[in-house]
Motif scaffolding. Structure first.
Motif, mmCIF file in Angstrom:
data_model
loop_
_atom_site.group_PDB
_atom_site.id
_atom_site.type_symbol
_atom_site.label_atom_id
_atom_site.label_comp_id
_atom_site.label_asym_id
_atom_site.label_seq_id
_atom_site.Cartn_x
_atom_site.Cartn_y
_atom_site.Cartn_z
ATOM 1 N N SER A 150 31.258 39.509 36.775
ATOM 2 C CA SER A 150 31.210 38.630 37.940
ATOM 3 C C SER A 150 29.891 37.860 38.004
ATOM 4 C CB SER A 150 31.376 39.459 39.219
ATOM 5 O OG SER A 150 31.118 38.665 40.355
ATOM 6 N N PRO A 151 29.950 36.560 38.325
ATOM 7 C CA PRO A 151 28.723 35.771 38.448
ATOM 8 C C PRO A 151 28.060 35.899 39.822
ATOM 9 C CG PRO A 151 30.627 34.350 38.731
ATOM 10 C CD PRO A 151 31.163 35.721 38.428
ATOM 11 N N ILE A 152 28.642 36.713 40.705
ATOM 12 C CA ILE A 152 28.039 36.909 42.025
ATOM 13 C C ILE A 152 26.740 37.696 41.861
ATOM 14 C CG2 ILE A 152 28.294 37.986 44.289
ATOM 15 C CD1 ILE A 152 31.303 37.537 44.057
ATOM 16 N N LEU A 153 25.646 37.136 42.351
ATOM 17 C CA LEU A 153 24.336 37.759 42.236
ATOM 18 C C LEU A 153 23.849 38.231 43.607
ATOM 19 C CD1 LEU A 153 22.641 35.170 39.825
ATOM 20 C CD2 LEU A 153 23.964 37.202 39.229
ATOM 21 N N LYS A 154 23.016 39.254 43.593
ATOM 22 C CA LYS A 154 22.446 39.779 44.828
ATOM 23 C C LYS A 154 20.952 39.507 44.849
ATOM 24 C CE LYS A 154 25.874 43.496 45.092
ATOM 25 N NZ LYS A 154 26.092 44.974 45.088
ATOM 26 N N ASP A 155 20.409 39.413 46.040
ATOM 27 C CA ASP A 155 18.973 39.184 46.186
ATOM 28 C C ASP A 155 18.240 40.518 46.232
ATOM 29 O OD1 ASP A 155 16.475 38.837 48.197
ATOM 30 O OD2 ASP A 155 16.784 37.006 47.041
ATOM 31 N N THR A 186 38.199 33.294 39.991
ATOM 32 C CA THR A 186 38.750 34.432 39.250
ATOM 33 C C THR A 186 37.647 35.268 38.638
ATOM 34 O OG1 THR A 186 40.820 33.288 38.782
ATOM 35 C CG2 THR A 186 40.217 35.071 37.294
ATOM 36 N N ASN A 187 36.604 34.619 38.132
ATOM 37 C CA ASN A 187 35.488 35.339 37.540
ATOM 38 C C ASN A 187 34.790 36.246 38.550
ATOM 39 O OD1 ASN A 187 34.709 35.563 34.910
ATOM 40 N ND2 ASN A 187 33.330 33.811 34.916
ATOM 41 N N CYS A 188 34.902 35.899 39.817
ATOM 42 C CA CYS A 188 34.214 36.670 40.857
ATOM 43 C C CYS A 188 34.989 37.923 41.273
ATOM 44 C CB CYS A 188 33.959 35.797 42.085
ATOM 45 S SG CYS A 188 32.708 34.512 41.808
ATOM 46 N N ILE A 189 36.218 38.086 40.796
ATOM 47 C CA ILE A 189 37.006 39.276 41.148
ATOM 48 C C ILE A 189 36.339 40.504 40.535
ATOM 49 C CG2 ILE A 189 39.238 40.428 40.901
ATOM 50 C CD1 ILE A 189 40.528 37.639 40.766
ATOM 51 N N GLU A 190 36.069 41.506 41.345
ATOM 52 C CA GLU A 190 35.362 42.698 40.877
ATOM 53 C C GLU A 190 36.290 43.688 40.180
ATOM 54 O OE1 GLU A 190 32.246 43.292 40.715
ATOM 55 O OE2 GLU A 190 31.369 41.723 41.960
ATOM 56 N N ASP A 191 37.474 43.937 40.751
ATOM 57 C CA ASP A 191 38.392 44.903 40.152
ATOM 58 C C ASP A 191 38.895 44.364 38.827
ATOM 59 O OD1 ASP A 191 40.232 47.382 40.480
ATOM 60 O OD2 ASP A 191 41.616 45.748 40.002
ATOM 61 N N TRP A 192 38.686 45.146 37.742
ATOM 62 C CA TRP A 192 38.925 44.616 36.403
ATOM 63 C C TRP A 192 40.395 44.325 36.132
ATOM 64 C CZ3 TRP A 192 36.017 42.069 33.368
ATOM 65 C CH2 TRP A 192 36.390 41.859 32.043
ATOM 66 N N GLU A 193 41.292 45.229 36.505
ATOM 67 C CA GLU A 193 42.712 45.003 36.239
ATOM 68 C C GLU A 193 43.228 43.796 37.011
ATOM 69 O OE1 GLU A 193 45.267 48.665 34.950
ATOM 70 O OE2 GLU A 193 44.167 49.199 36.775
ATOM 71 N N THR A 194 42.815 43.675 38.268
ATOM 72 C CA THR A 194 43.201 42.513 39.077
ATOM 73 C C THR A 194 42.675 41.236 38.440
ATOM 74 O OG1 THR A 194 43.116 43.882 41.077
ATOM 75 C CG2 THR A 194 43.101 41.490 41.387
ATOM 76 N N LYS A 195 41.449 41.309 37.931
ATOM 77 C CA LYS A 195 40.821 40.144 37.304
ATOM 78 C C LYS A 195 41.574 39.710 36.055
ATOM 79 C CE LYS A 195 36.259 38.628 35.664
ATOM 80 N NZ LYS A 195 34.829 38.929 35.775
ATOM 81 N N VAL A 196 41.917 40.678 35.204
ATOM 82 C CA VAL A 196 42.631 40.332 33.964
ATOM 83 C C VAL A 196 44.010 39.755 34.291
ATOM 84 C CG1 VAL A 196 43.609 41.234 31.824
ATOM 85 C CG2 VAL A 196 41.357 41.993 32.563
ATOM 86 N N ILE A 470 35.638 57.775 35.060
ATOM 87 C CA ILE A 470 34.182 57.918 35.148
ATOM 88 C C ILE A 470 33.544 56.704 35.824
ATOM 89 C CG2 ILE A 470 34.065 59.438 33.135
ATOM 90 C CD1 ILE A 470 32.991 57.018 31.526
ATOM 91 N N GLY A 471 34.380 55.813 36.379
ATOM 92 C CA GLY A 471 33.867 54.665 37.131
ATOM 93 C C GLY A 471 33.249 53.580 36.291
ATOM 94 N N LYS A 472 33.705 53.448 35.029
ATOM 95 C CA LYS A 472 33.137 52.419 34.151
ATOM 96 C C LYS A 472 34.232 51.560 33.534
ATOM 97 C CE LYS A 472 28.711 54.503 32.988
ATOM 98 N NZ LYS A 472 27.760 54.821 31.907
ATOM 99 N N PHE A 473 35.217 51.204 34.334
ATOM 100 C CA PHE A 473 36.313 50.385 33.841
ATOM 101 C C PHE A 473 35.970 48.921 34.068
ATOM 102 C CE2 PHE A 473 40.625 48.473 34.151
ATOM 103 C CZ PHE A 473 41.114 48.891 32.930
ATOM 104 N N GLY A 474 35.677 48.200 32.997
ATOM 105 C CA GLY A 474 35.313 46.794 33.136
ATOM 106 C C GLY A 474 34.818 46.205 31.851
ATOM 107 N N GLY A 475 34.695 44.879 31.839
ATOM 108 C CA GLY A 475 34.487 44.136 30.597
ATOM 109 C C GLY A 475 33.169 44.341 29.901
#
Length: 497
Positions: A150-155, A186-196, A470-475
């Protein structure tokens, strides 16, 4: 043919000429980089603490700066995060790339105004080298897909924080934005399966020419496309001719990819890390990736078999040899000094310096003194399936030190797409390749200290389920392909076929 594609080829040739000019003068190039880094950082907190003012050469540097991991510089990073300037590098960082660490928890890797452009330029140059070599720039007129975080950035107290791929997404050149997929939303979707799933919907009717991402996650995208259409990827995207990837050895995935794609394509390998863009493939015919000697990184190399010695040798680029497994150490314009990113590499050519990633210094198996490394298990698996219709989705290897009966062994957890007719025959081929590559392993087998490997089948989708658990499902997350313990193996028992 558009103006973009017409301009691309002559521009690519100019860039290649410029790159090979410094690549063919490696020692001089690295010396300039070294002097620039020391001079620029001499008045930082780290520079003052480590006598940068007195450092004149690499020998001086080694006397004053030890090899570190994240824990070694964490006190400095903590000061930066609290808002202090001129700590590891001049000023404050532009970004922190957030990564996960095994001992450190979340790690905040600084990216500065000097280091950020090197990430972008290297990624661009990898594509330009492909254009220059093949003479084909047509892909710039079609759609390109980058499977990323995700391209969403935090301060974080005035500095932007995010995943490296999400940070880089903010720097896609304007001339590529119109052709780039997926969409920002679409790139901003956090949940990986939903994103794909969303990416599948967005791209299924597009004219895709280039696709990029970590192979295991792009494979998931391809499988969803095929499931939805009943077609091969080349039928869905006729202009798709090359795949850009990084982060893992592609060989174990290659058969599966070509089966999904339905034709042979070209591949461009990248070696990006949050700590710096280290190398990229500059040729379809030469082995290895071109080491980026002119990108604000001064490299050191420690022979992997001596890394854990009390005073291991630290070598500059002019001192390395072909065929030796090295731990790669970085000194960067983001303020990382003597920094061990944990990767091991081997040089495939000298002048220009090309490397291949061989594994992780912490990812090895030596439960019995066998010193098995990543490149050995990858080659053994590839040797065993070459020329067959067996395809592998994912795998990892761990020692079984205390079996219920019999001798201990190495257990290979493999998720098959196309299974072997005879699992024991496959295991035998893998073991034979391991013995041929590794004399220590050979001696342990012949001396009846170990028995040959055992292959445990993981159910289809099992590795994805493991990553979720283990909470590490993602690209951006990858499974280590070997471990010296059973932390992964014991959980994978829940996902056996």
């Amino acid at each position: 043919m558009s103006i973009k594609s017409k301009i691309a080829l002559p521009f690519a040739k100019v860039i290649c000429k410029q790159v090979y000019k410094w690549a063919n003068n490696p020692v001089e190039t690295q010396e300039k980089t070294f002097q620039y880094l020391i001079k620029t950082a001499k008045n930082t907190a780290f520079g003052k603490d480590h006598n940068f003012e007195q450092i004149k050469n690499y020998e001086d540097f080694k006397k004053n700066v030890s090899v570190n991991d994240y824990e070694g510089i964490r006190s400095y990073v903590d000061r930066m995060v609290e808002g202090e300037s001129d700590v590891l590098w001049t000023g404050r960082p532009l970004y922190y790339a957030k990564t996960s660490g095994t001992t450190s928890g979340a790690k905040y890797i600084p990216i500065t105004k000097e280091s950020m452009p090197t990430h972008i330029k290297a990624a661009r140059n990898a594509l330009l080298f492909y254009i220059a070599e093949t003479g084909d720039a047509s892909f710039v007129d079609s759609k390109m897909m980058f499977l990323q975080g995700s391209p969403i950035l935090k301060d974080l107290k005035g500095v932007q924080l995010g995943r490296l791929s999400g940070i880089v997404a903010h720097y896609v050149p304007s001339y590529l934005q119109k052709n780039r997929l997926p969409s920002w939303e679409t790139n901003c979707i956090e949940d990986w399966e939903t994103k794909v799933d969303a990416i599948v919907e967005e791209t299924i009717n597009e004219d895709m020419s280039v696709i990029s991402g970590i192979p295991s996650w792009v494979q998931m995208y391809f499988e969803k496309l095929q499931e939805k259409t009943g077609k091969t990827i080349s039928e869905i995207f006729p202009k798709f001719n090359f795949f850009v990837y990084g982060g893992v050895n592609f060989e174990p995935y290659k058969n599966k990819f070509e089966s999904l794609i339905g034709k042979k394509i070209d591949y461009v390998e990248l070696y990006p890390a949050s700590e710096g863009f280290i190398a990229y493939q500059d040729s379809q015919t030469e082995k290895g990736m071109l080491l980026q000697l002119n990108s604000g990184i001064f490299y050191e190399f420690i022979p992997a078999d001596q890394f854990f010695d009390e005073n291991p040798p630290r070598l500059s680029v002019g001192e390395v040899e072909l065929g030796v497994n090295y731990v790669i150490i970085l000194n960067t314009s983001a303020g990382l000094w003597g920094y061990n990113i944990g990767d091991t590499v081997e040089f495939t050519s000298l002048v220009p310096h090309r490397i291949k990633v061989t594994g992780r210094i912490k990812h090895f198996i030596s439960a019995f003194g066998e010193h098995v490394i990543g490149k050995e298990v990858e080659k053994a698996l590839n040797d065993a399936i070459v020329g067959t219709n067996i395809t592998i989705s994912e795998f990892t290897v761990a020692p079984q030190v205390n079996p219920e009966s019999g001798l201990p062994y190495h257990e290979w957890f493999i998720e098959f797409e196309n299974e072997p007719e005879n699992l024991e025959a496959l295991a035998t081929k893998i073991d034979e390749s391991m013995q041929a590559q590794n004399i220590y392993y050979f001696d342990l087998i012949k001396g009846s200290v170990l028995k040959p490997i055992v292959v445990t089948k993981v159910k289809k989708g099992g590795f994805h389920e493991y990553m979720k658990s283990i909470g590490k499902f993602g690209g951006q997350n990858k499974i280590p392909q070997l471990s010296d313990n059973r932390n992964i193996a014991d959980v994978l028992q829940n996902f056996k076929a």
